[in-house]
Design an enzyme around this catalytic site. Structure first.
Site, mmCIF file in Angstrom:
data_model
loop_
_atom_site.group_PDB
_atom_site.id
_atom_site.type_symbol
_atom_site.label_atom_id
_atom_site.label_comp_id
_atom_site.label_asym_id
_atom_site.label_seq_id
_atom_site.Cartn_x
_atom_site.Cartn_y
_atom_site.Cartn_z
ATOM 1 N N GLU A 121 -63.398 43.877 -23.052
ATOM 2 C CA GLU A 121 -62.616 42.658 -23.299
ATOM 3 C C GLU A 121 -61.355 42.673 -22.453
ATOM 4 O OE1 GLU A 121 -61.500 41.903 -27.329
ATOM 5 O OE2 GLU A 121 -63.418 42.550 -28.130
ATOM 6 N N GLU A 123 -63.490 47.288 -32.524
ATOM 7 C CA GLU A 123 -62.100 47.758 -32.523
ATOM 8 C C GLU A 123 -61.714 48.467 -33.828
ATOM 9 O OE1 GLU A 123 -59.420 44.602 -31.339
ATOM 10 O OE2 GLU A 123 -59.772 45.109 -29.253
HETATM 11 C C1 GLA Z 1 -59.639 41.982 -29.836
HETATM 12 C C2 GLA Z 1 -60.868 41.702 -30.654
HETATM 13 C C3 GLA Z 1 -61.430 40.353 -30.403
HETATM 14 C C4 GLA Z 1 -60.342 39.313 -30.298
HETATM 15 C C5 GLA Z 1 -59.399 39.729 -29.227
HETATM 16 C C6 GLA Z 1 -58.307 38.724 -28.988
HETATM 17 O O1 GLA Z 1 -59.897 42.556 -28.627
HETATM 18 O O2 GLA Z 1 -61.871 42.667 -30.431
HETATM 19 O O3 GLA Z 1 -62.284 40.048 -31.470
HETATM 20 O O4 GLA Z 1 -59.666 39.227 -31.503
HETATM 21 O O5 GLA Z 1 -58.797 40.928 -29.596
HETATM 22 O O6 GLA Z 1 -57.404 39.177 -28.026
#
Ligand code: GLA
Ligand code: GLA
Length: 658
Positions: free
Chosen positions: A316, A156
């Site tokens: 995710e 991210e």
């Molecule tokens: C992001 C991050 C993860 C985690 C999630 C929690 O997507 O990539 O590491 O912190 O948020 O929602």
């Protein structure tokens, strides 16, 4: 749209299923149970090593791969593949201590401390070298590991920094873009407020200053910051490719809510094609004007946009509450199935979660997981298993692509420009407006792409530009209309050029195409509405606009000489202009001829193989049984589906046309 790569994770049989897996947080006996449960749930891919830098490289020059070797071997033995991360999203405390200049500096000039994650300056040479070193070591070691399915670079990306390294890199980027200071001064309009630069060293990142900063500078810094992170991603990807040339490489882009912080269409060019794939993270927000099914659909359609229509992977999502929201929330029974299926319907080659097992400690200890704190005798784990079984039944859809007939235009740079300070209305925010239009189209059953205004739009019946504030010229949109397309432009579009300089003569770049002239802006205060003569209402924005070569379809009630909705037929197509934000989009979409004969809450999407079957995904988010206009076989049950069948409230079906 021509597809570049439809087989994005070749080593995964069928669709991908799993989540972030952090065995380093657990004793070894839990690992064996993890693999047993993964198999029970149909998990075939997990993301490992995302936040494990401290374990691999516990101090300067110290390297220890014992634990990661054991994790990879465990997965290989258990028949689960790895999305192996480079762990570079969170440098450990020793690294920040040894190299304090790698800690990021915020616009107030404060250097952030270590203690959370993402504490790095993307422009610090020491950090840049460290991540390439890390990626190289991992690629050398695991390129041929049987568990390896793909590479996950960083995590991210979003961090920006305004330190002296950033200033140097910004100047170099600007020199590349503008050549010399005359070019820069002209682009930013620095004669305003005596801002003319006479030496490159005077050019600074947007650090806090006395009054409103130069919007051209602010915009270019955002472009630069996005490019710098992309360069960081590409530096790791290049290092990996040297040793592991045959495995796909990705990073997880963020498409949650209104996040639009990076120029993801530019990123997309480097995340698609051979051995690349677009992966995204999408979380449903409890406190958002748009409902969850529409949010999921937007996240998926935006992800497909980054992939320019190719298949992509949902990296995710959450099985229940996320940890970073105010207030814990729980999903309703069946939500996990419906939302996950919506992403798959819209092009995801599987469904991944953050995370496999809920953490006992750390900032995200209350973040939901596939294996929740409540254990496996739970709604969540039962639905996790159910969805794993569905994905097995859906294996044959792998490589198919999504059919869409409409596009909403999204230009990240334009979103940023609309948010620069000094705007006539602080409420003309672009991204929420694009989501509002997307939701209205969702309710009418229209599968909508999020497309860049520069792309080939010729395949779309409708193109919507609800708010395209920044646009250099109308060439691409004009060609689309002349060749038979229907273009709908929302207010305050085409106003500025690429440097946020107002085009001479309002409304700027699109005035000629739309056949209108804007005399002045009349923003509407929050809570107020403008009445249109046909009963529609406008909010947030209105204008004094005149037709120069267009038909005035609807005028403002109190100012009948002033048009609110215009139409111009041009070539084989037509362009509509809305001089206000319509409070209710439904009557306008009906006027456009976009029928709404779908039962309320029924989501219908089609994926097709280029030379093979097509699949109707039906998800009933409504309260009543819904007829589904498809015949064939429902892959989720194996039973035949006829036009007489109805889908129960909350139910899902994937019907292969036979
Ligand atoms: C992001 C991050 C993860 C985690 C999630 C929690 O997507 O990539 O590491 O912190 O948020 O929602
Ligand atoms: C003040 C300043 C001007 C201008 C106006 C704008 O009066 O002196 O330079 O910024 O505000 O309202």
């Amino acid at each position: 749209m021509a597809h570049r790569n439809t087989d994005i994770i070749p080593t995964i049989e069928g669709l991908a299923y799993g989540g972030d897996y952090n065995p380093e947080q657990w004793p070894r006996e839990v690992w064996d149970e993890d693999v047993r449960l993964m198999r029970e749930a149909g998990v075939n891919l997990v993301s490992v090593n995302i936040f494990a830098w401290a374990g691999i490289n516990p101090g300067p020059g110290e390297w220890d791969f014992t634990r990661l070797d054991a994790i990879m071997d465990l997965l290989a033995a258990g028949g689960v593949k790895a999305d192996l991360a480079t762990s570079t999203a969170s440098p450990p405390p020793w690294f920040s201590q040894a190299h304090p200049e790698t800690l990021p500096v915020n616009p107030e000039g404060i250097r952030l401390n270590s203690g959370a994650r993402a504490e790095y300056c993307p422009h610090a040479p020491v950090f840049q070298a460290a991540v390439v070193d890390m990626a190289t070591r991992l690629a050398e070691r695991y390129a041929d590991h049987p568990a390896l399915a793909m590479w996950h670079v960083g995590n991210e990306y979003y961090r920006s920094c305004t330190c002296d390294h950033a200033a140097d890199a910004f100047r170099a980027w600007l020199q590349d873009r503008y050549g010399d200071l005359d070019g820069l001064n002209a682009a930013w309009g620095t004669t305003f407020w005596s801002q003319t630069y006479s030496d490159w060293t005077q050019v600074l990142p947007p650090r806090i200053c006395a009054e409103t900063p130069n919007p051209g500078l602010v915009l270019d810094f955002r472009r630069f910051s996005s490019d710098a992170l992309l360069a960081l991603f590409r530096s790791e990807a290049a290092a990996i490719e040297q040793h592991s040339p045959d495995k796909p490489i990705t990073t997880n882009a963020m498409v949650t809510g209104n996040f639009s912080g990076l120029d993801y269409h530019r990123w997309g060019e480097h995340m698609t094609g051979p051995n690349r794939l677009v992966a995204t993270d999408h979380y449903l927000l409890p406190d958002d004007p748009i409902g969850w099914p529409e949010q999921a659909a937007f996240g998926a359609d935006a992800s497909r946009g980054l992939a320019a229509g190719d298949p992509w992977l949902l990296m995710e999502q959450s099985s229940n509450s996320s940890a970073w929201r105010r207030g814990y929330f729980a999903k309703k029974p069946g939500d996990l199935l419906r939302h996950s299926l919506s992403y798959v319907a819209r092009g995801s080659e599987g469904a991944m979660f953050f995370q496999w097992r809920a953490s006992r400690y750390g900032a995200e200890r209350y973040h939901s997981a596939m294996v929740p704190h409540g254990g496996t005798d739970s709604k969540v784990f039962r639905e996790v298993k159910q969805f794993g079984a569905w994905l097995k039944d859906l294996a044959e859809i792998k490589g198919s692509t999504v059919d869409s007939r409409a596009a909403i235009l999204l230009d990240f740079i334009s979103c940023w420009a609309a948010n620069t300070p000094g705007q006539p209305s602080a409420d003309m925010d672009t991204y929420p407006e694009l989501r509002r239009w997307h939701a209205a189209l969702w309710r009418r059953g229209v599968t909508t792409d999020l497309a860049n205004p520069e792309w080939d739009l010729s395949g779309y019946e409708y193109v919507f530009a609800p708010h395209l504030y920044l646009l250099d010229d109308d060439a691409n949109l004009r060609a689309y209309v002349e060749n038979g397309g229907t273009l709908v432009v929302g207010p305050y579009s085409g106003i500025v050029d690429a440097n946020d300089r107002v085009h001479p003569g309002l409304p700027g770049a699109l005035g000629g195409l739309m056949g209108v002239r804007v005399e002045e802006f009349v923003p509407i205060p929050n809570g107020d509405k403008a009445s249109l003569e046909n009963g529609w209402e406008g909010e947030t924005w209105s204008e004094v606009t005149h037709a120069t070569d267009a038909e005035t379809v609807v005028s403002f009630k109190d100012y009948p000489e002033t048009g609110a909705v215009f139409r111009r037929r041009l070539g084989r197509g037509e362009v509509w202009y809305l001089a206000t934000r319509l409070a209710d989009l439904d009557p306008f979409l009906a006027e456009l001829g976009i029928a709404s004969d779908l039962p309320e809450g029924l989501e219908l999407v089609r994926r097709s193989h280029e030379h093979g079957p097509s699949y109707t995904f039906a998800i009933n988010h409504g309260k009543d049984p819904a007829p589904v206009p498809a015949t064939g076989r429902n892959l989720l049950t194996g039973a035949a589906w006829t036009e007489e069948d109805t889908l129960e409230p909350g139910g899902c079906a994937v019907i292969r046309r036979e």
